[in-house]
Design a protein around this motif. Structure first.
Motif, mmCIF file in Angstrom:
data_model
loop_
_atom_site.group_PDB
_atom_site.id
_atom_site.type_symbol
_atom_site.label_atom_id
_atom_site.label_comp_id
_atom_site.label_asym_id
_atom_site.label_seq_id
_atom_site.Cartn_x
_atom_site.Cartn_y
_atom_site.Cartn_z
ATOM 1 N N ARG A 193 0.835 -1.203 0.000
ATOM 2 C CA ARG A 193 0.000 0.000 0.000
ATOM 3 C C ARG A 193 0.872 1.257 0.000
ATOM 4 O O ARG A 193 0.624 2.205 -0.742
ATOM 5 C CB ARG A 193 -0.941 -0.018 1.205
ATOM 6 N N ILE A 246 0.788 4.059 -3.047
ATOM 7 C CA ILE A 246 0.479 5.467 -2.760
ATOM 8 C C ILE A 246 1.661 6.354 -3.129
ATOM 9 O O ILE A 246 1.496 7.412 -3.733
ATOM 10 C CB ILE A 246 0.074 5.652 -1.289
ATOM 11 N N SER A 247 2.855 5.928 -2.777
ATOM 12 C CA SER A 247 4.045 6.739 -3.044
ATOM 13 C C SER A 247 4.314 6.919 -4.530
ATOM 14 O O SER A 247 4.724 7.990 -4.965
ATOM 15 C CB SER A 247 5.272 6.104 -2.384
ATOM 16 N N THR A 264 0.615 8.804 -6.350
ATOM 17 C CA THR A 264 0.132 10.125 -5.972
ATOM 18 C C THR A 264 1.055 11.095 -6.697
ATOM 19 O O THR A 264 2.268 10.914 -6.690
ATOM 20 C CB THR A 264 0.231 10.336 -4.445
ATOM 21 N N TRP A 315 0.109 17.170 -4.808
ATOM 22 C CA TRP A 315 -0.857 17.015 -3.734
ATOM 23 C C TRP A 315 -0.877 18.280 -2.893
ATOM 24 O O TRP A 315 0.166 18.769 -2.466
ATOM 25 C CB TRP A 315 -0.490 15.796 -2.898
#
Length: 132
Positions: free
Chosen positions: A13, A17-18, A21, A39
């Motif tokens: 996970r 995400i890293s 995003t 972001w």
């Protein structure tokens, strides 16, 4: 050595995400337009220069070349560096493979502090680049 299922799920996970995003583009990054994306939470980091995500999105419209592969590996390594700094991961290996003329897959190999290794293959989880 083995990685527990909970630890493995957390690391997978964290990697997804890293990598996926969108990190804000640097001032010297080549852009398709004037938008640097990123972001919004990176505008207010609790630690100076702490950023989330990767700049892999910058490669969305580029031709797949050796330079593109090098850039993809660099952006992935940059995005995952925090795992070494914060999470007990002792080494990160990034390998790229051109799957066909339009696709580049990344393979991430994490070594955790116990010496166990976790391999995360992009062809199982995501498509990194699809050149038009």
């Amino acid at each position: 050595m083995i990685i527990t299922p909970n630890r493995e799920a957390s690391l997978v996970r964290a990697v997804v995400i890293s990598l996926f995003t969108w990190r804000r583009a640097a001032t010297d990054d080549p852009l398709d337009d004037d938008e640097r994306y990123g972001w919004w939470g990176d505008s207010y980091p609790s630690i100076a220069d702490d950023r989330i995500g990767s700049r892999l999105w910058l490669l969305r419209r580029v031709k797949l070349t050796a330079d593109t592969r090098r850039d993809a590996e660099f952006y992935a390594r940059e995005a995952l560096r925090w795992l070494v700094e914060d999470e007990g991961v002792t080494d990160i290996e990034i390998l790229s493979e051109q799957a066909d003329v339009n696709r580049l897959n990344l393979r991430v190999i994490l070594t955790i502090s116990t010496g166990a290794r976790l391999e995360i293959n992009s062809n199982q989880l995501w498509q990194v680049i699809y050149a038009v």
